[in-house]
Design a protein around this motif. Sequence first.
Motif, PDB file in Angstrom:
ATOM      1  N   LEU A  11       0.842  -1.205   0.000  1.00 34.16           N
ATOM      2  CA  LEU A  11       0.000   0.000   0.000  1.00 34.16           C
ATOM      3  C   LEU A  11       0.873   1.249   0.000  1.00 34.16           C
ATOM      4  O   LEU A  11       2.018   1.216   0.454  1.00 34.16           O
ATOM      5  CB  LEU A  11      -0.903   0.014   1.238  1.00 34.16           C
ATOM      6  CG  LEU A  11      -2.013  -1.028   1.303  1.00 34.16           C
ATOM      7  CD1 LEU A  11      -2.658  -1.018   2.679  1.00 34.16           C
ATOM      8  CD2 LEU A  11      -3.065  -0.771   0.229  1.00 34.16           C
ATOM      9  N   LYS A  49     -12.188  -0.360   3.759  1.00 31.88           N
ATOM     10  CA  LYS A  49     -11.766   0.282   2.508  1.00 31.88           C
ATOM     11  C   LYS A  49     -10.527  -0.390   1.923  1.00 31.88           C
ATOM     12  O   LYS A  49     -10.380  -0.472   0.700  1.00 31.88           O
ATOM     13  CB  LYS A  49     -11.478   1.769   2.745  1.00 31.88           C
ATOM     14  CG  LYS A  49     -12.691   2.596   3.109  1.00 31.88           C
ATOM     15  CD  LYS A  49     -12.284   4.028   3.417  1.00 31.88           C
ATOM     16  CE  LYS A  49     -13.448   4.860   3.908  1.00 31.88           C
ATOM     17  NZ  LYS A  49     -13.025   6.239   4.297  1.00 31.88           N
ATOM     18  N   LEU A  50      -9.638  -0.852   2.811  1.00 30.46           N
ATOM     19  CA  LEU A  50      -8.389  -1.476   2.377  1.00 30.46           C
ATOM     20  C   LEU A  50      -8.302  -2.876   2.998  1.00 30.46           C
ATOM     21  O   LEU A  50      -7.730  -3.058   4.072  1.00 30.46           O
ATOM     22  CB  LEU A  50      -7.179  -0.628   2.809  1.00 30.46           C
ATOM     23  CG  LEU A  50      -7.144   0.819   2.317  1.00 30.46           C
ATOM     24  CD1 LEU A  50      -5.968   1.551   2.935  1.00 30.46           C
ATOM     25  CD2 LEU A  50      -7.045   0.861   0.787  1.00 30.46           C
ATOM     26  N   TYR A  76       2.293  -4.250 -11.755  1.00 31.09           N
ATOM     27  CA  TYR A  76       2.524  -4.429 -10.323  1.00 31.09           C
ATOM     28  C   TYR A  76       4.006  -4.348 -10.025  1.00 31.09           C
ATOM     29  O   TYR A  76       4.850  -4.529 -10.902  1.00 31.09           O
ATOM     30  CB  TYR A  76       1.970  -5.777  -9.847  1.00 31.09           C
ATOM     31  CG  TYR A  76       2.712  -6.982 -10.397  1.00 31.09           C
ATOM     32  CD1 TYR A  76       3.746  -7.578  -9.671  1.00 31.09           C
ATOM     33  CD2 TYR A  76       2.384  -7.504 -11.644  1.00 31.09           C
ATOM     34  CE1 TYR A  76       4.436  -8.675 -10.184  1.00 31.09           C
ATOM     35  CE2 TYR A  76       3.066  -8.602 -12.149  1.00 31.09           C
ATOM     36  CZ  TYR A  76       4.091  -9.179 -11.417  1.00 31.09           C
ATOM     37  OH  TYR A  76       4.767 -10.247 -11.924  1.00 31.09           O
ATOM     38  N   TYR A 101      -5.939  -7.406 -16.447  1.00 32.81           N
ATOM     39  CA  TYR A 101      -5.594  -6.824 -15.153  1.00 32.81           C
ATOM     40  C   TYR A 101      -5.022  -7.884 -14.212  1.00 32.81           C
ATOM     41  O   TYR A 101      -5.313  -9.074 -14.332  1.00 32.81           O
ATOM     42  CB  TYR A 101      -6.823  -6.190 -14.488  1.00 32.81           C
ATOM     43  CG  TYR A 101      -7.381  -4.989 -15.215  1.00 32.81           C
ATOM     44  CD1 TYR A 101      -6.844  -3.723 -15.008  1.00 32.81           C
ATOM     45  CD2 TYR A 101      -8.450  -5.134 -16.098  1.00 32.81           C
ATOM     46  CE1 TYR A 101      -7.354  -2.619 -15.677  1.00 32.81           C
ATOM     47  CE2 TYR A 101      -8.965  -4.028 -16.778  1.00 32.81           C
ATOM     48  CZ  TYR A 101      -8.410  -2.777 -16.562  1.00 32.81           C
ATOM     49  OH  TYR A 101      -8.915  -1.684 -17.229  1.00 32.81           O
ATOM     50  N   TYR A 117      -4.699  -9.098 -10.185  1.00 35.24           N
ATOM     51  CA  TYR A 117      -5.417  -9.016  -8.918  1.00 35.24           C
ATOM     52  C   TYR A 117      -4.557  -9.685  -7.833  1.00 35.24           C
ATOM     53  O   TYR A 117      -4.102 -10.820  -8.007  1.00 35.24           O
ATOM     54  CB  TYR A 117      -6.773  -9.711  -9.013  1.00 35.24           C
ATOM     55  CG  TYR A 117      -7.712  -9.097 -10.016  1.00 35.24           C
ATOM     56  CD1 TYR A 117      -8.635  -8.132  -9.628  1.00 35.24           C
ATOM     57  CD2 TYR A 117      -7.666  -9.472 -11.357  1.00 35.24           C
ATOM     58  CE1 TYR A 117      -9.504  -7.563 -10.556  1.00 35.24           C
ATOM     59  CE2 TYR A 117      -8.514  -8.903 -12.295  1.00 35.24           C
ATOM     60  CZ  TYR A 117      -9.441  -7.942 -11.888  1.00 35.24           C
ATOM     61  OH  TYR A 117     -10.281  -7.375 -12.809  1.00 35.24           O
ATOM     62  N   LEU A 159      -8.099  -9.539  -3.925  1.00 34.81           N
ATOM     63  CA  LEU A 159      -8.531  -8.149  -3.885  1.00 34.81           C
ATOM     64  C   LEU A 159      -9.161  -7.748  -5.212  1.00 34.81           C
ATOM     65  O   LEU A 159      -8.749  -8.208  -6.284  1.00 34.81           O
ATOM     66  CB  LEU A 159      -7.353  -7.226  -3.563  1.00 34.81           C
ATOM     67  CG  LEU A 159      -6.618  -7.517  -2.247  1.00 34.81           C
ATOM     68  CD1 LEU A 159      -5.542  -6.465  -2.002  1.00 34.81           C
ATOM     69  CD2 LEU A 159      -7.600  -7.540  -1.074  1.00 34.81           C
ATOM     70  N   THR A 160     -10.144  -6.876  -5.144  1.00 30.71           N
ATOM     71  CA  THR A 160     -10.865  -6.466  -6.356  1.00 30.71           C
ATOM     72  C   THR A 160     -10.188  -5.314  -7.085  1.00 30.71           C
ATOM     73  O   THR A 160     -10.602  -4.964  -8.180  1.00 30.71           O
ATOM     74  CB  THR A 160     -12.306  -6.048  -5.998  1.00 30.71           C
ATOM     75  OG1 THR A 160     -12.267  -4.999  -5.011  1.00 30.71           O
ATOM     76  CG2 THR A 160     -13.085  -7.231  -5.435  1.00 30.71           C
ATOM     77  N   ASN A 161      -9.151  -4.729  -6.469  1.00 32.42           N
ATOM     78  CA  ASN A 161      -8.447  -3.627  -7.114  1.00 32.42           C
ATOM     79  C   ASN A 161      -7.793  -4.099  -8.408  1.00 32.42           C
ATOM     80  O   ASN A 161      -7.003  -5.046  -8.411  1.00 32.42           O
ATOM     81  CB  ASN A 161      -7.362  -3.061  -6.188  1.00 32.42           C
ATOM     82  CG  ASN A 161      -7.920  -2.658  -4.845  1.00 32.42           C
ATOM     83  OD1 ASN A 161      -8.372  -3.497  -4.089  1.00 32.42           O
ATOM     84  ND2 ASN A 161      -7.877  -1.382  -4.543  1.00 32.42           N
ATOM     85  N   LYS A 162      -8.093  -3.424  -9.506  1.00 33.81           N
ATOM     86  CA  LYS A 162      -7.507  -3.778 -10.798  1.00 33.81           C
ATOM     87  C   LYS A 162      -6.146  -3.113 -10.955  1.00 33.81           C
ATOM     88  O   LYS A 162      -6.025  -1.905 -10.791  1.00 33.81           O
ATOM     89  CB  LYS A 162      -8.432  -3.337 -11.935  1.00 33.81           C
ATOM     90  CG  LYS A 162      -9.774  -4.052 -11.971  1.00 33.81           C
ATOM     91  CD  LYS A 162     -10.614  -3.538 -13.129  1.00 33.81           C
ATOM     92  CE  LYS A 162     -11.948  -4.260 -13.202  1.00 33.81           C
ATOM     93  NZ  LYS A 162     -12.775  -3.760 -14.334  1.00 33.81           N
ATOM     94  N   LEU A 163      -5.137  -3.921 -11.275  1.00 31.87           N
ATOM     95  CA  LEU A 163      -3.787  -3.394 -11.459  1.00 31.87           C
ATOM     96  C   LEU A 163      -3.338  -3.631 -12.898  1.00 31.87           C
ATOM     97  O   LEU A 163      -3.319  -4.763 -13.376  1.00 31.87           O
ATOM     98  CB  LEU A 163      -2.805  -4.087 -10.499  1.00 31.87           C
ATOM     99  CG  LEU A 163      -3.145  -4.053  -9.004  1.00 31.87           C
ATOM    100  CD1 LEU A 163      -2.169  -4.929  -8.231  1.00 31.87           C
ATOM    101  CD2 LEU A 163      -3.109  -2.621  -8.483  1.00 31.87           C
ATOM    102  N   GLN A 182      -2.421   6.478   0.364  1.00 33.85           N
ATOM    103  CA  GLN A 182      -3.602   5.622   0.242  1.00 33.85           C
ATOM    104  C   GLN A 182      -4.185   5.306   1.618  1.00 33.85           C
ATOM    105  O   GLN A 182      -5.406   5.315   1.814  1.00 33.85           O
ATOM    106  CB  GLN A 182      -3.184   4.324  -0.473  1.00 33.85           C
ATOM    107  CG  GLN A 182      -4.333   3.449  -0.923  1.00 33.85           C
ATOM    108  CD  GLN A 182      -3.851   2.240  -1.695  1.00 33.85           C
ATOM    109  OE1 GLN A 182      -2.649   1.998  -1.832  1.00 33.85           O
ATOM    110  NE2 GLN A 182      -4.780   1.460  -2.213  1.00 33.85           N
TER     111      GLN A 182
END
Length: 233
Positions: free
Chosen positions: A45, A79-80, A132, A114, A116, A125-129, A49
């Motif tokens: 992180l 949130k995280l 990385y 993406y 994950y 995690l649902t955050n699209k990267l 953020q």
Amino acid sequence: MSKKRKSYEKSFLIFIIAIIIITLAYFGSPLSKVKDITVKGVNDLGAQQVINATDISDNSLLVGVFFRQNSISDATRKKLPSVKSISFRTKNMRDLTINVKEYATLGLIYKNGYYYRIIDNGRILTNKLKSYTGNYPIYTNFNKKRELEKITKIYKKMPESVKNNVSEIHNASTKVNPYRIKIDMNDGNKIVADVRTVDKKMKYYPSIASQMKKKGVINLEIGAYSYPFDNKK
């Protein structure tokens, strides 16, 4: 009522009024608000953020942060999801330090352009990267959650020197061996293994690789042997 008693009550009243005035003056002054925020313990992180997730700013009352630290911590973890725990410490009565503990990243999956992250509590995690950073393996063809959880647990238990060398882990199951996997290593070698025994055999990888004269395949399915890529074996 005695003069002594009246004098005592008057002094006490003046003291209470003084405390109220000082308190109101403090909360109305910049001294009561957070000045500098430092984030420690982050790995994957970013510091900003974390700050954004806590909703703490230089406009926040420092005392309010500590009164609400449990609710702030709960909201931040929602949130995280990769945040395992979060705590607060103050310095100079104005500077705030946010201490963060993250769940370790056990690798990534690639889907529809993406990446994950897969973290240590088993969550994807649902955050699209788009890209990385970090030396993490990519898992492919592990379509069942149970299979993915099993292989990430195996990876977690590998020796650190081996983990740092793992590039990709593929589900390569066949009708003959539904437990077959293939592992691409950062040093250029490839491993063929059985998911039921790979956790016990991977510790021998550095020794086997060091004896290879050329880059090639290390087969750990039954026993342990290696051969170069140009070998037709």
